[in-house]
Every structure is written in C-alpha cells, then in structure tokens.
Design a protein around this motif. Structure first.
Motif, short mmCIF file in Angstrom:
data_model
loop_
_atom_site.label_atom_id
_atom_site.label_comp_id
_atom_site.label_asym_id
_atom_site.label_seq_id
_atom_site.Cartn_x
_atom_site.Cartn_y
_atom_site.Cartn_z
N SER A 101 0.83 -1.21 0.00
CA SER A 101 0.00 0.00 0.00
C SER A 101 0.86 1.26 0.00
N LYS A 102 2.10 1.14 0.50
CA LYS A 102 3.04 2.26 0.50
C LYS A 102 4.00 2.19 -0.68
N GLY A 103 3.74 1.29 -1.65
CA GLY A 103 4.56 1.21 -2.85
C GLY A 103 5.78 0.34 -2.74
N VAL A 104 5.88 -0.50 -1.71
CA VAL A 104 7.04 -1.35 -1.50
C VAL A 104 6.80 -2.71 -2.13
N PHE A 105 7.74 -3.18 -2.93
CA PHE A 105 7.64 -4.49 -3.59
C PHE A 105 8.08 -5.57 -2.63
N ILE A 106 7.37 -6.71 -2.62
CA ILE A 106 7.67 -7.83 -1.71
C ILE A 106 7.97 -9.09 -2.50
N SER A 107 9.15 -9.68 -2.25
CA SER A 107 9.51 -10.97 -2.82
C SER A 107 9.62 -11.98 -1.69
N CYS A 108 8.97 -13.14 -1.84
CA CYS A 108 8.90 -14.14 -0.77
C CYS A 108 9.25 -15.54 -1.28
N LEU B 156 5.12 -11.51 -4.56
CA LEU B 156 5.74 -12.33 -5.60
C LEU B 156 6.24 -13.59 -4.91
N THR B 157 5.63 -14.72 -5.22
CA THR B 157 5.95 -16.00 -4.59
C THR B 157 6.95 -16.74 -5.48
N VAL B 158 8.14 -17.03 -4.95
CA VAL B 158 9.28 -17.47 -5.77
C VAL B 158 9.65 -18.92 -5.47
N GLY B 159 9.59 -19.76 -6.48
CA GLY B 159 10.10 -21.12 -6.40
C GLY B 159 11.56 -21.17 -6.83
N ALA B 160 12.17 -22.35 -6.74
CA ALA B 160 13.61 -22.50 -6.98
C ALA B 160 13.89 -23.35 -8.19
N SER B 161 14.95 -22.96 -8.92
CA SER B 161 15.40 -23.70 -10.10
C SER B 161 16.90 -23.92 -10.02
N THR B 162 17.39 -24.77 -10.90
CA THR B 162 18.82 -24.99 -11.03
C THR B 162 19.41 -23.96 -11.99
N THR B 163 20.74 -23.91 -12.06
CA THR B 163 21.44 -23.15 -13.08
C THR B 163 22.16 -24.14 -14.00
N LEU C 132 24.69 -22.64 -1.02
CA LEU C 132 23.46 -23.10 -0.39
C LEU C 132 22.36 -23.29 -1.42
N SER C 133 21.37 -24.11 -1.06
CA SER C 133 20.21 -24.34 -1.92
C SER C 133 18.95 -24.12 -1.12
N GLY C 134 17.91 -23.61 -1.79
CA GLY C 134 16.62 -23.40 -1.15
C GLY C 134 15.87 -22.27 -1.82
N THR C 135 14.58 -22.18 -1.57
CA THR C 135 13.85 -21.02 -2.07
C THR C 135 14.28 -19.76 -1.32
N SER C 136 14.98 -19.91 -0.19
CA SER C 136 15.62 -18.76 0.46
C SER C 136 16.63 -18.11 -0.48
N MET C 137 17.22 -18.91 -1.35
CA MET C 137 18.22 -18.39 -2.27
C MET C 137 17.58 -17.81 -3.54
N SER C 138 16.47 -18.40 -3.98
CA SER C 138 15.81 -17.87 -5.19
C SER C 138 15.09 -16.56 -4.89
N CYS C 139 14.54 -16.42 -3.69
CA CYS C 139 13.81 -15.20 -3.33
C CYS C 139 14.66 -13.94 -3.48
#
Length: 564
Positions: free
Chosen positions: A214-221, A241-248, A346-353
């Motif tokens: 509401s204050k214009g801040v973008f959220i990535s989770c 923005l709900t972020v899943g994880a992929s390989t490189t 490290l690996s995880g959606t913590s890293m993709s977010c």
C-alpha cells in the motif's frame, strides 16, 4: 498504533475481544528459514544490452531483508564507489559505527528477549549465516576470487550490486517469531525501503505485507522447501511475488567408478586434498570395489534451468483461484556471503527469493513510477518457459514441469525491464477480492488498516482479480462458458498494436474479445474478456496460455484450468 504484541492467556484474549477497539488477535507462531554465476546466467552482465546497463545496477534503491542479520565487515558489504543513501532513508544502524556504510545502511534486531534466547540475539549480527547469504545475493558488492573450497571460482556479486542493504534481524537459531516479523515489516516501510526480501515460510505475514505494498514497497517471498508434493506453497497472497527454486547451468561434477568399469555421474562439493582415486572395497555389496573421481566445476549443463525437487508446489490451499508460485529463479548451489567463512554454497527457495528481490530493484530503478503490481507483472509475463535446449522446463523426474511447479516460468531479467504491457493493480483493487473470499468486515479492515464494509462493495471471485496469470474451474456436465475481464497498461512504445494468440489443451476452447489491442500513448489502458468452455469430457488439471504479440513484445499469461 495499528497493533501490539503481548503474552496473554486465552481468557485474557477473550476479555480483550469485548473491547470496542478490538479487531483480531493472532497467535504468534514460530516459522523457519528457507534455506556467482547467476548474474551471467540471468543475462545481467551482458556488455551491450544487459539489465545492469539499463538500471545502473540498482543505484539508489534500498532493499530491506528480514532474516538472521548481517556479518559486519564482510567484503560483500564493501561500499567502494557507492553514493550515500537517498534522502528518504529514515532507518538506523545498531552495529558499531564503522560496520555500516553506504552499502550496508541499516541493521536492526527485532528479536524480543524473553529469557529463552541469548542476549546476543538482540544485536543485528548474523550468528547463522543465512541473512548474510540472502543479502549478498540480492545486492552484494563485487568480490574477486570468490570460491568455496576451490569450487565455483570467480567474481561474486548480487543481482543489484549498487543497491543499498537494510537488514532486519527477525530469526535466531532457525526460529522466527510472527510478531517480530510484523514489527520489522512495519519498521522497514517506515524506514523508506523500496523492496523487501523475505526468505521465510510464514503465511500470516499477509497483514504486514499488505501495508507495505500500500506504500509502494515491492515484496519478494520464498515459496517454501516442501516440494515436490503438491499444495504446500507458502506466502501465497496475491500482492506478494511467490518465488520457487530452479537450477542453473553450473554443476560440480563427480563420478563413482565401479570396479567393473561402470561410471555413475553425480555431484560433490567435497574434495579432500589427500584423497587419491584408488579403488577401494564397498561396504555393500562387499565383492565390488569402487572410487570417486572429482571433475570440478562444469558449465553449460544441458536442460537448465529445471525445477528443484524441494521447491514447493501449488495449488494454493488458501486462494486456489490464484496460480502460485508466481515465478521460479536460481536456488540450487548458490554462492554468496557467509558468516563463519567468506562464502558458502546453499540451496533453497531462500536463495531464489533474493534473486528476484534484486531483479525487482533493477526494474524499480529503471521505472521508478511503476507500482509493485506492475513490476510483478513485468517479471511474470516475460518469463521463459523453455530451457537452454529449447525444450520445456523439466521437473525433478525429467518430465515437463506443470504450472504448479513453475508458475509463469523462469525469470527472464533481460525481458522483464521492457515488458510492453503490464497487468496493474492498486491496493484498493484487492478489497473486493478479499470480500469475495468470505472474510468479514473486521478481518478485511484489519488487513487493509482501513474501515471496510463488504456489503457496500461488489465482491469479485479470485479469477476476476486483474492478475498476470489466469486460473479457471470448469464444472462437469456443464457447457456453460466462464468469462473473465483483464485490463492491460501500455508501458512500451506510445504507438503499438497487439494481436492475441491463445493455446488451449484438448477438451477446452477459449475466445478473446477484442482480438487486437491498439495503443496511441504510454500508460493507456485497454480491457479484454476471455471466455472458456468445455469441449470434452476429461477431468483433471491442464494448462494453456494467452499471449498478446506485437512487433517487439510477447506478453504471456499462463492459464491453469481445472476440469471437475
């Protein structure tokens, strides 16, 4: 005051509920963390048309990270050549005076000391490493000769290396309390951050994050690390923005060579200097001998990206009419800063977010007037649905990944900065959607922090929200069509024409009206309707896509279809 945290018995909560100012009481649960090649892999470094050139690497953008804190003095926080933070910055640094600088501009701890946690938790210092890793992934400075035990050598950098970092410590020893996170979210918004990166699986943050957008801040989770089973996606509110994880395409090759000459390929990050590739007997079965051969870091792995097996899948249990996750990004074997050593993989959606947090910061820098929903739409409608061989993105079983694994697809940073059209939303647009979910007036008012009377509004279904993806349910034994309306905003060339292309699976037909959209100026809006109808008797979940195509742009929306 919009809320407070208190230690109360159930009887005390019941007594409070009789007060005329009372809206809701939420239990404060414990949540868990979701645990340098990616700038090249995502096309950020390209010399002529890379995203870094068009966004000045995110200079002047502030990324707030709710995590385990930061490691003072880490080279990823070097501020060489960095300008001071913008005048709007209102935050503070609770580290030693020399620890914060023009890169690391803020560091605070929101962990409440209750007698069970060590007092060191009250400082922003990262005792875990997770927060150092995510913050340096989002906006770490350039660090030469980065590696982990000789693996993945090169220059490490965050996605937005000239953006500022503000750290909000909300987790300690892998525990993150809900009330601490809500307090930090409000503080980050008041401090003046532009992007919030949230690598924690915690659905009840919806209230704090709605205030942020509401204050214009973008959220990535983070989407969560509970894949590959379906229906376990976290952080699935439509304003996130709900972020899943992929390989490189980078792997750390190692092989097991058997005594009979057979070779089994895999990966390993363990390469002791004293180890010699000598044939040794296996514990089971004892009659074979074998050895391990390390091949080191290899690049350009075919069939990348693919979906990480641990990445949480949809459908959402709360809002199945909104396709989640929204996007996937690099989250496997990510090299970034650490506390006990310079870097860690490290690996995880913590890293993709934080990858997506940094990319959102780059888009925000290039388009400062865009809303959080417009940035999100740009990321989703330009996403890639093919891997580096031209085939579909695969899952952990090497089969084409479905929409509940990839969402709109894999982030394509080079395209996201120039999407052509966006599906925009204001904070007020979510209110009819919330009323349509069946929440009462007090619940919606608590979430939006404004008085709401759902009876005075025209509620909408989940599918009617002006979202960049589409989810539709078609009932059995019914040939009645289901129609939705969407509105797009022209953010490309002032004069442009888009033609529609719809791809539907067998058993479903769709029509779009009108079939072309003509724009004469920037920020002009056009609406269209899309109608779905069953044309067969099959059941299950299938997917399709809607594309608006101009001479320069392809604006793609995935369509998730449930055939009951």
């Amino acid at each position: 005051m919009t809320g407070f945290a208190a230690r109360l018995t159930p009887r005390e909560v019941e007594a409070l509920s009789t007060m005329d100012w009372f809206l809701h009481a939420y239990p404060s649960r414990v949540y868990r963390l979701q645990t340098t090649h990616t700038p090249e892999f995502l096309g950020l470094r390209l010399p002529s048309h890379g995203m870094w050139n068009e966004s000045n690497m995110g200079e002047g953008i502030i990324i707030g990270l709710l995590d385990t804190g930061v490691t003072p003095g880490h080279p990823s926080y070097d501020d060489h050549g960095m300008p001071p933070p913008p005048a709007k910055w209102k935050g503070r640094c609770d580290l030693n005076a020399s620890a914060c600088n023009n890169k690391l501009i803020g560091a605070r701890s929101f962990i409440s000391y209750d007698g069970r946690k060590r007092r060191s938790a009250s400082t922003p210092v990262d005792e875990d490493g997770h927060g150092t890793h995510t913050s340096s992934t989002a906006a770490g400075a350039f660090v030469k000769r980065a590696n982990v035990n000789g693996f993945a050598p090169g220059v490490a950098a965050g996605m937005a290396p000239r953006a500022h970092i503000a750290a909000y410590k909300v987790c300690h020893e892998d525990s993150c309390m809900g009330h601490d996170m809500l307090a930090a979210l409000d503080a980050a918004v008041d401090d003046g951050v532009d992007v919030i990166s949230f690598s924690i699986a915690a659905d009840p943050i919806a209230q704090g994050t709605f205030n942020a957008i509401s204050k214009g801040v973008f959220i990535s989770c983070s989407a969560g690390n509970e894949g590959p089973d379906p229906g376990l996606v976290n952080n699935d509110a439509p304003w996130l923005l709900t972020v899943g994880a992929s390989t490189t395409d980078r792997v750390f090759l190692a092989s097991v060579k058997l005594g009979n000459g057979r070779k089994l390929d895999g990966e390993s990050l363990h390469r002791p200097l004293s180890f010699k590739p000598k044939m040794l007997p296996l514990v089971y079965p004892g009659f074979v001998t074998a050895t391990i051969i390390n091949h080191g870091t290899a690049m350009h792995r075919p069939h990348s990206p693919d979906v990480a097996s641990f990445s949480s899948r949809g459908p959402s249990q709360i809002t199945p009419g909104i396709l989640k996750p929204d996007i996937i990004g690099p989250g496997v074997n990510i090299l970034a800063g650490w506390n006990s050593q310079a870097f860690a993989l490290l690996s995880g959606t913590s890293m993709s977010c934080p990858h997506l947090s940094g990319i959102a910061a780059l888009i925000k820098k290039a388009h400062p007037g865009w809303s959080p929903a417009a940035i999100k739409s740009a990321i989703m409608t330009t996403a890639s649905v093919t891997d580096n061989t031209g085939g579909p993105i695969l899952d952990e079983q090497h089969r084409p990944a479905d929409l509940f694994a990839v969402g709109a697809g894999h982030v394509n940073a080079r395209q996201a900065i120039d999407p052509g059209l966006v599906y925009d939303l204001t904070p007020e647009d979510y209110v009819p959607y919330l009323c349509g979910l069946g929440y009462n007036d007090s619940a919606v008012s608590a979430l939006t922090r404004k008085p709401v009377r759902c009876s005075s509004l025209k509620s909408i279904s989940q599918g009617e929200l002006n979202y960049p993806s589409i989810s539709v349910t078609l009932q059995a034994n019914s040939w009645k069509s289901v129609s939705y309306t969407r509105t797009v905003t022209n953010v490309g060339k002032p004069t442009s024409i888009y033609a529609v292309k719809v791809d539907m699976p067998k058993g479903v037909s769709a029509s779009v009206t009108p079939t072309t959209l003509s724009f004469e100026k920037v920020n002009q809006k056009k609406s269209f309707s899309i109608s779905f109808r069953r044309s067969g008797g099959r059941s299950g979940r299938v997917g399709g896509q809607l594309r608006w195509v101009s001479r320069k742009h392809v604006v793609r929306s995935p369509i998730s279809i449930r055939l009951k």
